[in-house]
Design a protein around this motif. Sequence first.
Motif, PDB file in Angstrom:
ATOM      1  N   GLN A   1       0.706  -1.290  -0.060  1.00 32.23           N
ATOM      2  CA  GLN A   1      -0.057  -0.054   0.081  1.00 32.23           C
ATOM      3  C   GLN A   1       0.830   1.260   0.055  1.00 32.23           C
ATOM      4  N   ARG A   2       1.949   1.213   0.831  1.00 33.24           N
ATOM      5  CA  ARG A   2       2.901   2.392   0.700  1.00 33.24           C
ATOM      6  C   ARG A   2       3.416   2.753  -0.624  1.00 33.24           C
ATOM      7  N   ARG A   3       4.022   1.681  -0.975  1.00 34.65           N
ATOM      8  CA  ARG A   3       4.461   1.861  -2.675  1.00 34.65           C
ATOM      9  C   ARG A   3       3.355   2.240  -3.679  1.00 34.65           C
ATOM     10  N   TYR A   4       2.237   1.765  -3.565  1.00 37.37           N
ATOM     11  CA  TYR A   4       1.130   2.361  -4.241  1.00 37.37           C
ATOM     12  C   TYR A   4       0.909   3.734  -4.093  1.00 37.37           C
ATOM     13  N   GLN A   5       0.840   4.185  -2.847  1.00 39.69           N
ATOM     14  CA  GLN A   5       0.430   5.490  -2.317  1.00 39.69           C
ATOM     15  C   GLN A   5       1.778   6.493  -3.148  1.00 39.69           C
ATOM     16  N   ALA A   6       2.999   5.793  -2.835  1.00 32.53           N
ATOM     17  CA  ALA A   6       4.019   6.751  -3.406  1.00 32.53           C
ATOM     18  C   ALA A   6       4.029   7.043  -5.052  1.00 32.53           C
ATOM     19  N   ARG A   7       3.567   5.815  -5.701  1.00 42.61           N
ATOM     20  CA  ARG A   7       3.500   5.814  -6.996  1.00 42.61           C
ATOM     21  C   ARG A   7       2.125   6.777  -7.345  1.00 42.61           C
ATOM     22  N   ARG A   8       1.246   6.711  -6.812  1.00 41.34           N
ATOM     23  CA  ARG A   8       0.269   7.481  -6.874  1.00 41.34           C
ATOM     24  C   ARG A   8       0.545   9.205  -6.833  1.00 41.34           C
ATOM     25  N   ALA A  48     -19.030   4.150   0.358  1.00 39.47           N
ATOM     26  CA  ALA A  48     -18.342   3.453   1.238  1.00 39.47           C
ATOM     27  C   ALA A  48     -16.973   3.229   0.554  1.00 39.47           C
ATOM     28  N   GLN A  49     -17.030   2.983  -0.654  1.00 45.34           N
ATOM     29  CA  GLN A  49     -15.443   3.019  -1.462  1.00 45.34           C
ATOM     30  C   GLN A  49     -14.645   4.308  -1.227  1.00 45.34           C
ATOM     31  N   ILE A  50     -15.365   5.257  -1.517  1.00 45.21           N
ATOM     32  CA  ILE A  50     -14.635   6.696  -1.364  1.00 45.21           C
ATOM     33  C   ILE A  50     -14.142   6.804   0.069  1.00 45.21           C
ATOM     34  N   ALA A  51     -14.800   6.697   1.178  1.00 39.64           N
ATOM     35  CA  ALA A  51     -14.512   6.700   2.449  1.00 39.64           C
ATOM     36  C   ALA A  51     -13.288   5.714   2.774  1.00 39.64           C
ATOM     37  N   GLN A  52     -13.428   4.684   2.289  1.00 41.26           N
ATOM     38  CA  GLN A  52     -12.287   3.688   2.433  1.00 41.26           C
ATOM     39  C   GLN A  52     -11.101   4.446   1.851  1.00 41.26           C
ATOM     40  N   SER A  53     -11.172   4.675   0.716  1.00 38.93           N
ATOM     41  CA  SER A  53      -9.926   5.484   0.021  1.00 38.93           C
ATOM     42  C   SER A  53      -9.598   6.454   0.931  1.00 38.93           C
ATOM     43  N   VAL A  54     -10.243   7.377   1.280  1.00 40.79           N
ATOM     44  CA  VAL A  54      -9.956   8.527   2.017  1.00 40.79           C
ATOM     45  C   VAL A  54      -8.926   8.298   3.327  1.00 40.79           C
ATOM     46  N   ARG A  55      -9.661   7.234   4.050  1.00 38.22           N
ATOM     47  CA  ARG A  55      -9.025   6.772   5.234  1.00 38.22           C
ATOM     48  C   ARG A  55      -7.751   6.254   4.760  1.00 38.22           C
ATOM     49  N   ARG A  56      -7.554   5.466   3.650  1.00 37.72           N
ATOM     50  CA  ARG A  56      -6.154   4.958   3.387  1.00 37.72           C
ATOM     51  C   ARG A  56      -5.167   6.137   3.205  1.00 37.72           C
ATOM     52  N   HIS A  57      -5.589   7.331   2.477  1.00 40.56           N
ATOM     53  CA  HIS A  57      -4.766   8.446   2.243  1.00 40.56           C
ATOM     54  C   HIS A  57      -4.418   9.177   3.488  1.00 40.56           C
ATOM     55  N   MET A  58      -5.317   9.266   4.389  1.00 42.05           N
ATOM     56  CA  MET A  58      -5.007   9.715   5.924  1.00 42.05           C
ATOM     57  C   MET A  58      -4.171   8.992   6.400  1.00 42.05           C
ATOM     58  N   ASP A  59      -4.143   7.623   6.323  1.00 40.08           N
ATOM     59  CA  ASP A  59      -3.009   6.804   7.051  1.00 40.08           C
ATOM     60  C   ASP A  59      -1.853   6.940   6.497  1.00 40.08           C
ATOM     61  N   THR A  60      -1.772   7.056   5.012  1.00 40.05           N
ATOM     62  CA  THR A  60      -0.404   7.263   4.490  1.00 40.05           C
ATOM     63  C   THR A  60       0.015   8.622   4.021  1.00 40.05           C
ATOM     64  N   TYR A  61      -0.594   9.674   4.649  1.00 38.41           N
ATOM     65  CA  TYR A  61      -0.306  10.785   3.880  1.00 38.41           C
ATOM     66  C   TYR A  61       1.194  11.480   4.258  1.00 38.41           C
ATOM     67  N   GLN A  62       1.538  12.028   3.078  1.00 33.46           N
ATOM     68  CA  GLN A  62       2.690  12.665   3.173  1.00 33.46           C
ATOM     69  C   GLN A  62       2.602  13.830   2.176  1.00 33.46           C
ATOM     70  N   PRO A  63       3.100  15.066   2.533  1.00 35.18           N
ATOM     71  CA  PRO A  63       2.806  16.209   1.682  1.00 35.18           C
ATOM     72  C   PRO A  63       3.677  15.880   0.248  1.00 35.18           C
ATOM     73  N   ILE A  64       3.005  16.280  -0.720  1.00 38.92           N
ATOM     74  CA  ILE A  64       3.758  16.373  -2.025  1.00 38.92           C
ATOM     75  C   ILE A  64       4.756  17.560  -2.118  1.00 38.92           C
ATOM     76  N   GLN A  65       5.912  17.239  -2.328  1.00 40.70           N
ATOM     77  CA  GLN A  65       6.731  18.172  -2.729  1.00 40.70           C
ATOM     78  C   GLN A  65       6.887  18.585  -4.118  1.00 40.70           C
ATOM     79  N   LEU A  66       6.555  19.893  -4.233  1.00 40.26           N
ATOM     80  CA  LEU A  66       6.521  20.464  -5.796  1.00 40.26           C
ATOM     81  C   LEU A  66       8.023  20.974  -6.290  1.00 40.26           C
TER      82      LEU A  66
END
Length: 211
Positions: free
Chosen positions: A27-34, A193-211
């Motif tokens: 999940q961490r690698r997926y979020q990093a690619r995302r 429900a699917q969107i809420a689950q996705s938002v939770r995952r983003h909250m769990d793995t959130y890191q600010p995007i460095q532009l």
Amino acid sequence: LRRRLATVAAVSATALALWLYLRQEKQRRYQARRREQLQALAVGQGDFQLLDHTGRARRKADFHGQWVLLYFGFTHCPDICPEELEKLCRVVELLEEEQPALPLVQPLFITVDPERDDVAAMARYVRDFHPRLLGLTGSPEEVKKVGAAYRVYASAGPKDEEGGYAVDHTVIIYLLGPDGLFLDYYGRGRTDAQIAQSVRRHMDTYQPIQL
């Protein structure tokens, strides 16, 4: 027998711990690619200045530090916009049920039809949804600029005999992180429900995007 049971329990616990670690790492690698993909898209960058449904001036910077779910639509929309806004607000409610473990999510609705959707029209419309939903409008130029930042397509159709018209537009719910940057999007096929689950995952793995 006790030794066997203890050995089996230890092996099972190790296997479970390894499975959880691998799932979290995947999940961490997926979020990093995302994040990399979304950074490359450069969606939703820059600020905006609009009026909310109370007449108060609002900038995107006002919502920094908050999670935001954002939808573009118009108040004369017969079915799609009400359905998507109801879904968006239900997502907010599902996440609120987990308070205080999860941060509050701010729901936003930006019109793509500023000619008809003035402050008063937005105020009448948003009261039928979540009490924290903010309706945002502005001049045609201001609204067009915000829509362009989020790659929103909007085109007014021909007027009928009474002067009414529909607006063909992008139907997407956007997720913005606490830094105000675009993190994800959800089409009509995604359930609350699917969107809420996705938002939770983003909250769990959130890191600010460095532009």
